[in-house]
Structure formats: structure tokens, C-alpha cells
Scaffold this active site. Structure first.
Site: not given
Ligand code: IPM
Ligand code: MG
Length: 357
Positions: A142, A192, A224, A248, A252
């Protein structure tokens, strides 16, 4: 206690859900005899519209001056075609860096009241899902330099740098082990290291740090495999410790397994200064302004703000219990609606929680 909380309502459904979160904080202050002062600042699209940039200097100052920062959501199609450095997401990345928020805690758990929403097969869900993805938030791909795009040998190329220093890994590993001590005492570090030098350093430092935490069990998984294990049997995880990009993605995955993204809060903290608390979901521009959004992730983020940001454990628990009771009493927003339950909008859901608080 007197505390200052900086509010960043942001974009889309942000202002609606934030209003419910603030109502809960105000009710909490009244119930427990605190005095909360709320300051307001602009972030993301709202800041772009008002000042032409996603993270105005005044916002950084307002956040730094507060005891905790409460964020709703940023982004929306309106700003999708702007140059990368002007997009709403840059505001979010910028405030994380400016406040030194290197530790991002994203809990994923199954609310028993919402078990039906879980995406997993019932026999897998029955084993339970109560984990925290602990994501490093200010390093890795990032922010790594060099980064860019250019033309090499007549071809366009793009590149980023995956980089961690030992101190960056150590401080997040410490948060992992300390957090695990307050839970089921298990840390799974995800990397990884079969391919990446960055990951080999990561693993080495996590192991060194672990030497001071013999009471916590440490395991390692390649990313993975971790993605696969999360679906196959998430009950094996307590704390998943990982870097910015893997975190990240895995956070999710972990959160959607619960089937109720609208329920999940998160916290980002540094070693000093205010923490930042926000729902995991985004700004949902498609339902903005319609009083349909689920405010519970924001309200649960307010609980995390109370617990981790202001050291108010009793207050945090009271908010969480009010949310559970509201669900137990059958109130549901559209995203978590099931037959036989009572459909309510964003404002009404907030009010139902307030009544129970
Ligand atoms: C998160 C989001 C952010 C990230 C984006 C919106 C920049 O996906 O907070 O997980 O990648 O960190
Ligand atoms: Mg995210």
C-alpha cells in the site's frame, strides 16, 4: 469523564448511519455520567466536494485533537473517475498514515440471532466462527516505494513494492499476542514465505516476538491455504495476524462468511494518539438517503470506540447487549431480513437499540 470524539460521516449512507451511532454514544454518556463533545470533519468525497481534496489538513488536525475518531464510510461513483491521488480512498489511506494507525482489528463472528444468514454449510457453521483478522495497516504494497508506472522497452509497466521493516512487524505481532491473551490464546500468522522475502522476514520476526508469549499458541499458514481454511473450517481461528494486502483480502472473506456484512465493526489503533473506529462495509451509494441502511455495524463500532478508544468496558458491553436484544426482539433492516421478523429502516433500528440501552 470528558472526552472529545471527532466524527467523519463521509459519503453515501455515511451520514445516516453515523447519526444513529452518535445517538447511541450520547445515550451512553447520559447513562454512565460522561460528557462527550463531538467535533466534525470532512473526509473522502465530501471533502473533495467542499475543498477539492480527500483529506484536508483541517481534518487531520481535528482527528489529532480528539480522544477517538468515529468514521462512517467514504467513496461513491461520483468520484470514481478522478485521478488516483484525488480519490476518496486516498483520504482513508492518508488518515491511517497520519494517525499512525498500524493495527486494524476486524472481528468476524456469527450472531446467534442471525445464524440463518451465514453462508457456510450448517455443519461447518455449527462449529462456530468468532475470529479477528488483525491486519497491519500502514506498510506493505500500500505504501511501499518505489511505486509507479512507466514505459520500458516500448511497453507500459506498473510496479509496487512489498516491504516491511522488522519494527513494523514486531509491533503488530505484539498487538496480536496481547489481543490473543484476552481471547482463546491462539495466533495464526499468515504469509507467503514460500515465495516472498518480505514474508520470510515477517515469519522470522513473529517467531522471535512469540518467545515472550509462551502462553499463546502460534501457527503459520500460507495465504492461499488460509483463504481456503477460512471457508473449510473457520472455527480453527482465533486471531489471524497478517500484512496489509493479505489482510485486506482475508478480512472481506471472513466478514462475508457471517452473511451479515452490515453487522461488522472495526478498529484501527496506533501506539499513541486516537484510534479510528468504523464499520467494515462501504458507503452503499445505491441506497443512500433512503433510510434503508443497517446502522448496527456503526453502532457496534461505537462500542469498540468505547472499549478500545476510551477504555470504557462496561459502556461498550451495554451497547453490544442492546444490539443483541434488538435482534432477539425480531427487528431487522432489509439486508438481514428473514420471514417472520419485523422490517425497520435505519432510523427506526437506531431507536430500537436506544430503547434497549
Ligand atoms: C478496506 C478498504 C480500503 C483498503 C480501500 C477503500 C482503500 O478496502 O478498508 O479494506 O484497501 O484498505
Ligand atoms: Mg478492503
Amino acid at each position: 469523564m470528558k472526552k472529545t470524539i471527532c466524527l467523519l460521516p463521509g459519503d453515501g449512507i455515511g451520514p445516516e448511519i453515523m447519526a444513529q451511532g452518535v445517538n447511541v454514544l450520547e445515550a451512553c454518556a447520559k447513562k454512565f455520567g460522561h460528557q462527550f463533545t463531538f467535533t466534525h470533519a470532512l473526509l473522502g468525497g465530501a471533502a473533495i466536494d467542499a475543498c477539492g481534496e480527500p483529506l484536508p489538513a483541517a481534518t487531520v488536525q481535528a482527528c489529532q485533537a480528539a480522544d477517538a475518531v468515529f468514521l462512517a464510510a467514504v467513496g461513491g461513483p461520483k468520484w470514481d473517475n478522478l485521478a488516483p491521488q484525488l480519490r476518496p480512498e486516498r483520504g482513508l489511506l492518508g488518515i491511517r498514515k497520519a494517525l499512525g494507525l498500524f493495527a486494524n482489528l476486524r472481528p468476524a463472528m456469527l450472531f446467534p440471532e442471525l445464524a440463518g444468514a451465514c453462508l457456510l454449510r450448517p455443519d461447518i457453521a455449527a462449529k462456530g466462527l468468532d475470529l479477528i483478522v488483525l491486519r497491519e495497516l500502514t506498510g506493505d504494497l500500500y505504501y511501499g516505494e518505489p511505486r509507479g508506472r512507466e514505459v520500458r522497452d516500448g511497453q507500459r509497466v506498473g510496479y509496487n513494492t512489498m516491504i516491511y521493516s522488522e519494527e513494523e512487524v514486531r509491533r503488530i505481532a505484539v498487538v496480536a499476542f496481547e489481543t490473543a491473551r484476552k481471547r482463546r490464546k491462539k495466533v495464526c500468522s499468515v504469509d507467503k514465505s514460500n515465495v516472498l522475502e518480505t514474508s520470510r522476514l515477517w515469519k522470522e520476526i513473529v517467531e522471535e516476538t512469540h518467545a515472550s508469549y509462551p502462553d499463546v499458541a502460534l501457527s503459520h499458514l500460507y495465504v492461499d491455504n488460509a483463504a481456503m481454511q477460512l471457508v473449510r473450517d473457520p472455527s480453527q481461528f482465533d486471531i489471524i495476524l497478517t500484512g496489509n494486502i493479505f489482510g485486506d483480502i482475508l478480512s472481506d472473506e471472513a466478514s462475508v462468511l457471517t452473511g451479515s456484512l452490515g453487522m461488522l465493526p472495526s478498529a484501527s489503533v496506533g501506539s499513541t494518539g486516537p484510534g479510528l473506529f468504523e464499520p467494515v462495509h462501504g458507503s452503499a451509494p445505491d441506497i443512500a438517503g433512503q433510510d434503508k441502511a443497517n446502522p448496527l455495524a456503526t453502532i457496534l463500532s461505537a462500542a469498540m470506540l468505547l472499549r478500545l478508544g476510551l477504555d470504557m468496558e462496561g459502556e461498550a458491553t451495554a451497547v453490544e447487549q442492546a444490539v443483541r436484544q434488538t435482534l432477539a426482539d425480531g427487528f431487522r433492516t432489509a439486508d438481514i431480513m428473514e420471514s417472520g421478523k419485523t422490517l425497520v429502516g435505519c432510523t427506526a433500528m437506531g431507536s430500537r437499540v436506544l430503547e434497549r440501552l
